[in-house]
Design a protein around this motif. Structure first.
Motif, short mmCIF file in Angstrom:
data_model
loop_
_atom_site.label_atom_id
_atom_site.label_comp_id
_atom_site.label_asym_id
_atom_site.label_seq_id
_atom_site.Cartn_x
_atom_site.Cartn_y
_atom_site.Cartn_z
N GLN A 78 0.83 -1.20 0.00
CA GLN A 78 0.00 0.00 0.00
C GLN A 78 0.86 1.25 0.00
OE1 GLN A 78 -3.51 0.15 -0.26
NE2 GLN A 78 -2.89 2.26 -0.72
N HIS A 79 1.97 1.21 0.73
CA HIS A 79 2.90 2.33 0.75
C HIS A 79 3.47 2.58 -0.64
CE1 HIS A 79 5.98 5.11 2.20
NE2 HIS A 79 6.87 4.41 1.50
N VAL A 80 3.83 1.50 -1.33
CA VAL A 80 4.35 1.64 -2.70
C VAL A 80 3.32 2.35 -3.57
CG1 VAL A 80 5.05 0.39 -4.78
CG2 VAL A 80 5.87 -0.37 -2.54
N GLU A 81 2.09 1.90 -3.49
CA GLU A 81 1.04 2.51 -4.32
C GLU A 81 0.81 3.97 -3.93
OE1 GLU A 81 -3.20 1.52 -6.37
OE2 GLU A 81 -2.56 0.26 -4.69
N ASP A 82 0.82 4.25 -2.64
CA ASP A 82 0.63 5.63 -2.18
C ASP A 82 1.73 6.54 -2.73
OD1 ASP A 82 -1.59 4.80 -0.77
OD2 ASP A 82 -0.58 4.77 1.17
N MET A 83 2.96 6.04 -2.72
CA MET A 83 4.07 6.85 -3.21
C MET A 83 3.98 7.07 -4.72
SD MET A 83 5.48 7.71 -0.49
CE MET A 83 6.74 8.70 -1.29
N LEU A 84 3.61 6.04 -5.44
CA LEU A 84 3.47 6.18 -6.90
C LEU A 84 2.39 7.20 -7.25
CD1 LEU A 84 3.67 2.42 -7.96
CD2 LEU A 84 5.37 4.19 -8.47
N ALA A 85 1.37 7.28 -6.41
CA ALA A 85 0.26 8.20 -6.66
C ALA A 85 0.59 9.63 -6.29
CB ALA A 85 -0.97 7.74 -5.91
N SER A 86 1.63 9.83 -5.46
CA SER A 86 1.87 11.16 -4.91
C SER A 86 3.22 11.78 -5.30
CB SER A 86 1.78 11.11 -3.38
OG SER A 86 2.77 10.23 -2.85
N HIS A 87 4.07 11.02 -5.99
CA HIS A 87 5.41 11.50 -6.31
C HIS A 87 5.82 10.94 -7.66
CE1 HIS A 87 9.23 13.30 -5.03
NE2 HIS A 87 9.84 12.27 -5.59
N THR A 88 6.77 11.60 -8.30
CA THR A 88 7.26 11.12 -9.59
C THR A 88 8.33 10.05 -9.40
OG1 THR A 88 6.83 13.24 -10.68
CG2 THR A 88 8.40 11.76 -11.75
N TYR A 89 8.04 8.88 -9.94
CA TYR A 89 9.00 7.78 -9.93
C TYR A 89 9.24 7.32 -11.36
CZ TYR A 89 8.62 7.52 -4.86
OH TYR A 89 8.66 7.83 -3.52
N TYR A 90 10.38 6.67 -11.56
CA TYR A 90 10.77 6.28 -12.92
C TYR A 90 10.75 4.78 -13.14
CZ TYR A 90 11.91 11.15 -13.14
OH TYR A 90 11.80 12.53 -13.11
N ALA A 91 10.44 4.02 -12.11
CA ALA A 91 10.30 2.57 -12.23
C ALA A 91 9.69 2.02 -10.95
CB ALA A 91 11.66 1.91 -12.48
N VAL A 92 9.19 0.79 -11.04
CA VAL A 92 8.77 0.05 -9.87
C VAL A 92 9.85 -1.00 -9.61
CG1 VAL A 92 7.01 -1.47 -8.88
CG2 VAL A 92 6.32 0.44 -10.35
N GLY A 93 10.57 -0.82 -8.53
CA GLY A 93 11.68 -1.73 -8.26
C GLY A 93 12.39 -1.38 -6.96
N GLU A 94 13.20 -2.28 -6.39
CA GLU A 94 13.40 -3.52 -7.08
C GLU A 94 12.43 -4.55 -6.55
OE1 GLU A 94 17.27 -5.71 -5.86
OE2 GLU A 94 17.61 -3.66 -5.14
N ILE A 95 11.88 -5.31 -7.44
CA ILE A 95 10.84 -6.28 -7.12
C ILE A 95 11.23 -7.64 -7.70
CG2 ILE A 95 9.10 -4.47 -7.10
CD1 ILE A 95 8.11 -5.48 -9.81
N GLY A 96 10.59 -8.70 -7.21
CA GLY A 96 10.91 -10.01 -7.78
C GLY A 96 10.77 -11.12 -6.75
N ILE A 97 11.66 -12.10 -6.87
CA ILE A 97 11.63 -13.27 -5.99
C ILE A 97 13.06 -13.63 -5.60
CG2 ILE A 97 10.99 -15.71 -5.79
CD1 ILE A 97 8.78 -15.18 -7.85
N ASP A 98 13.25 -13.90 -4.31
CA ASP A 98 14.56 -14.27 -3.77
C ASP A 98 14.38 -15.49 -2.87
OD1 ASP A 98 16.89 -14.46 -2.05
OD2 ASP A 98 17.43 -12.43 -2.67
N LEU A 99 14.95 -16.62 -3.31
CA LEU A 99 14.84 -17.85 -2.53
C LEU A 99 16.18 -18.28 -1.97
CD1 LEU A 99 12.40 -19.84 -4.85
CD2 LEU A 99 11.86 -18.37 -2.89
N TYR A 100 17.14 -17.36 -1.98
CA TYR A 100 18.48 -17.68 -1.49
C TYR A 100 18.49 -17.85 0.02
CZ TYR A 100 23.46 -17.13 -0.40
OH TYR A 100 24.73 -17.32 0.08
N TRP A 101 17.84 -16.93 0.73
CA TRP A 101 17.88 -16.94 2.19
C TRP A 101 16.86 -17.90 2.79
CZ3 TRP A 101 22.12 -14.76 3.80
CH2 TRP A 101 22.69 -13.73 3.06
N GLU A 102 15.65 -17.90 2.24
CA GLU A 102 14.60 -18.78 2.75
C GLU A 102 13.47 -18.86 1.73
OE1 GLU A 102 12.96 -17.16 6.32
OE2 GLU A 102 12.15 -15.38 5.35
N LYS A 103 12.64 -19.88 1.88
CA LYS A 103 11.51 -20.06 0.97
C LYS A 103 10.17 -19.90 1.69
CE LYS A 103 14.15 -23.15 -2.02
NZ LYS A 103 14.25 -24.47 -2.69
#
Length: 255
Positions: A78-103
């Motif tokens: 929700q914070h990510v969406e709030d920031m995108l709605a209220s400020h200029t950003y140039y990408a959504v990141g970094e996002i993804g999947i990380d299974l190195y530490w735990e699953k």
């Protein structure tokens, strides 16, 4: 020569003692554009402060890093969406999947990844992907989201040639950093077979410092080592690598 660092955590605590000096040193080396990935809401103010300090050089992203997808991840989204709605950003990141530490939070990571791709599409922004020990899982999500409105960067790409081709098929540039300078990095063995139009430069500072700084704190100025390695791989000048990879970054980020 204009060089673009498409992925650098300059707001990190690792730079608290000398942040301005580090940034000015990089600018002096020709690094004029710094794209700053998010981790979670606890770093938002630091990122905004950095942008205010260097408005002509710093470009922010908003996102929730997969290793920070925990019990409170929906509030973070929700914070990510709030920031995108209220400020200029140039990408959504970094996002993804990380299974190195735990699953443990795989399902939550998958959900967060998909939700944030949706936000990127809503705001017509690229995504910047973090993938560690999770190529199959990341590709599964990208396949489901494939389309003209999906674009971005596969950050810190360390996969095989076949995985590189697959990432490119989803309209992703490959973020190449310090790993390309490692003796056991492997990606240097096939990069020459991938057109430079698919490549952007990055440091991931303060992490993954290139040779000869491996094991030390990485800095955006060290992107020169990456640039020089790519100049050798592609048998072109450093200036040409800088020009073409910066143009590639402009295609991704729209600036």
């Amino acid at each position: 020569m204009m060089i673009t660092d498409t992925h650098t955590h300059l707001y990190s605590e690792a730079f608290d003692e000398d942040r301005n000096e580090i940034i000015k040193a990089a600018i002096k080396k020709g690094v004029g554009r710094f794209f700053i990935p998010a981790i979670d809401s606890s770093y938002t103010q630091r990122m905004l402060d950095l942008e205010n300090e260097f408005p002509d050089h710093v470009y922010l992203m908003s996102g929730l890093h997969p290793t920070h997808v925990k019990e409170t991840f929906k509030e973070e989204l929700q914070h990510v969406e709030d920031m995108l709605a209220s400020h200029t950003y140039y990408a959504v990141g970094e996002i993804g999947i990380d299974l190195y530490w735990e699953k443990k939070f795989l399902e939550e990571q998958q959900f967060a990844f998909k939700q944030q791709i949706g936000l990127a599409k809503k705001y017509n922004l690229p995504i910047v992907i973090h993938c560690r020990d999770a190529f199959d899982e990341v590709f599964e999500v990208l396949e489901a989201e494939r389309g003209d409105d999906l674009r971005g960067i596969f950050h810190c790409f360390t996969g095989t040639f076949e995985q590189a081709q697959k990432a490119i098929s989803y309209n992703m540039k490959l973020g190449i950093g310090g790993v390309v300078t490692f003796k056991n990095g492997k990606i240097d063995t096939y990069l020459k077979d991938i057109d430079l139009e698919h490549i952007v430069l990055e440091t991931d500072a303060p992490y993954l410092a290139p040779t000869p700084y491996r094991g030390k704190r990485n800095e955006s100025a060290y992107i020169i080592e990456v640039l020089e390695k790519l100049a050798i791989i592609y048998a072109i000048s450093k200036e040409e690598v800088a020009l073409r990879t910066t143009e590639n970054s402009k295609i991704v980020f729209g600036i």
